[in-house]
Design a protein around this motif. Structure first.
Motif: not given
Lengths: 184, 290
Positions: B32-45
């Motif tokens: 879960d922690s790593l997936k939360a970190l993964e969500s950084f990649a989906s930030m809008p431009a």
């Protein structure tokens, strides 16, 4: 409608500068912003713009397709991040607010993204890690780079990168175990 | 509207690979922690700034900055203004200012120094307009003490030629003015009274003198010529006294008086040049100077 930026799409856009720039920016700007945010850069949006101001004029000369472009973009982002950290270590920079220079008209998208990401929590999570461990995890998960690409950007060997990410995961697991043990 | 995304990587696969490498396959909290970190990649431009927007699309800014990101590929028109090197952020501006700071400060200092020096030079007139009147009046009556000797300051008279001609009369003329002046003032009463009194009581004295006089001038008469002779000889007998007087008068002229009087003497000498020979006045001057 979204379209994946693939090697074929890059080749198709070659020669049409404005469209190529826009495609590259849309494909990577969010990830770069996430990477810089995760790395604790003071002004991630401004640094993201600097990164693409440096990257876009050289997009045409990049070889290696999307993978090579990704490595190039994040190597520039990594360099800008290091610059920003050095700047912060020398003297914390405080900018006075200038309304004329603030082009943000709506913060709704960012607010939504922040709520979805819950950056405070993730940042607290990342604070558990050492700096190089944090760098490895952001490069691998946020930037989506391979071990080879991360090692190239960080200037380390593949073995060192693997060792760093292993220790980072162990540190995160211990932290989460402690949190689960304490929280309930 | 076409949005580009980069789907060439599967981050879930990366997370699984990471956990597999670390030997942590049964750690849902870590996942879960790593997936939360993964969500950084989906930030809008982020919204492009002015420079980046110009680079991206040129004139696509009509739809507003937010819409520009999406519509840029469709309606963007390249204006060729891609090489705009303006500093976009505050840091860039400060860096540019800092780069030129030494030159700016140096130019300011030099300008200030130049203005100050120029102002001082302009305000103080000095003697640029000529020597002031009071200075002229101060200098006019002054002659330096060392001008006693140098012959170059002696009047520009033809001094080089004159000594050859007029050296001889000088010793003769030197006592003459003193002898002529003295009897008029001091010895005149003596000379006036004795001729009237002496001949009658002192009959011997003239007779004692007579032989000499007779030898010198046999042609001249005995009575009449004697009086002028005695009158004429008395100055000769007194001439040492006369010299003493002149010698006494000279020391009385202090060096200061002499300096003060020198121009006067020079002027007198100039005035007397017509009557007297130049050599006489010059010799007299040199005598005074010594």
């Amino acid at each position: 409608m979204t379209d994946a930026l693939t090697d074929a799409a890059l080749r198709a856009l070659r020669g049409r500068e404005a469209e190529l720039f826009s495609a590259v920016y849309q494909a990577f700007a969010g990830q770069v912003l996430g990477y810089l945010t995760g790395k604790g850069v003071s002004d991630p949006e401004a640094v993201t713009q600097e990164v693409f101001l440096a990257v876009l004029p050289r997009v045409e000369s990049i070889t290696g397709g999307v993978s090579g472009l990704r490595t190039f973009v994040f190597s520039v982002a990594h360099a800008r991040m290091v610059d920003d950290h050095r700047r912060q270590s020398r003297a914390p920079e405080h900018h006075e607010f200038e309304p004329d220079r603030d082009t943000r008209q709506s913060s709704s998208a960012e607010a939504e993204a922040m709520e979805r990401v819950a950056p405070g929590e993730v940042m607290a999570l990342l604070d558990v890690l050492r700096e190089d461990q944090r760098e490895v995890l952001t490069l691998r998960i946020v930037a989506g780079l391979t071990v080879d690409q991360a090692a190239e950007i960080m200037g380390k060997s593949q073995g060192a990168v693997k060792q760093l990410q292993r220790r980072a995961l162990n540190a995160l697991r211990e932290h989460s175990v402690v949190k689960e043990y304490v929280a309930p | 509207m076409m949005r580009w995304d980069c789907k060439d990587i599967d981050r879930d696969a990366i997370i699984r690979e990471l956990m597999l490498e670390a030997g942590l396959t049964d750690a849902p909290a870590l996942a879960d922690s790593l997936k939360a970190l993964e969500s950084f990649a989906s930030m809008p431009a982020p919204v492009p700034g002015p420079a980046l927007a110009a680079m991206l699309a040129g004139t696509a800014a009509a739809a507003g900055p937010v819409a520009e990101v999406g519509t840029a590929p469709g309606i963007g028109i390249a204006t060729g203004d891609l090489t705009d090197e303006r500093p976009v952020d505050e840091l860039g501006k400060r860096r540019q200012l800092r780069k030129h700071r030494p030159a700016v400060i140096g130019a300011a200092v030099l300008t200030a120094m130049g203005l100050g020096i120029g102002g001082v030079a302009a305000s103080s007139s000095g003697f640029s307009k000529g020597t002031p009147d009071f200075m002229q009046s101060l200098i006019s009556g002054w002659a330096p003490g060392w001008t006693t000797a140098p012959p170059s300051l002696v009047p520009p008279a033809p001094a080089g030629d004159s000594p050859k001609v007029t050296t001889h009369p000088a010793p003769v003329d030197l006592p003459a003015p003193a002898a002529e002046q003295e009897p008029v003032i001091a010895a005149a009463p003596e000379a006036a009274v004795p001729p009237a009194v002496e001949p009658s009581p002192d009959a011997v004295a003239p007779s004692a003198v007579e032989p000499i006089e007779a030898k010198d001038s046999p042609s001249q008469g005995a009575g009449r010529p004697e009086v002028p002779k005695t009158v004429h000889t008395e100055p000769k007998a007194d001439s040492p006294g006369v010299f003493k007087q002149t010698a006494d008068t000279l020391p009385k002229w202090g060096s200061k008086d002499f300096r003060d009087g020198l121009p006067q003497v020079l002027q007198d000498g100039k005035a007397d040049l017509a009557g007297k020979s130049q050599g006489a006045s010059l010799r007299w001057l040199f005598g005074l100077a010594r």
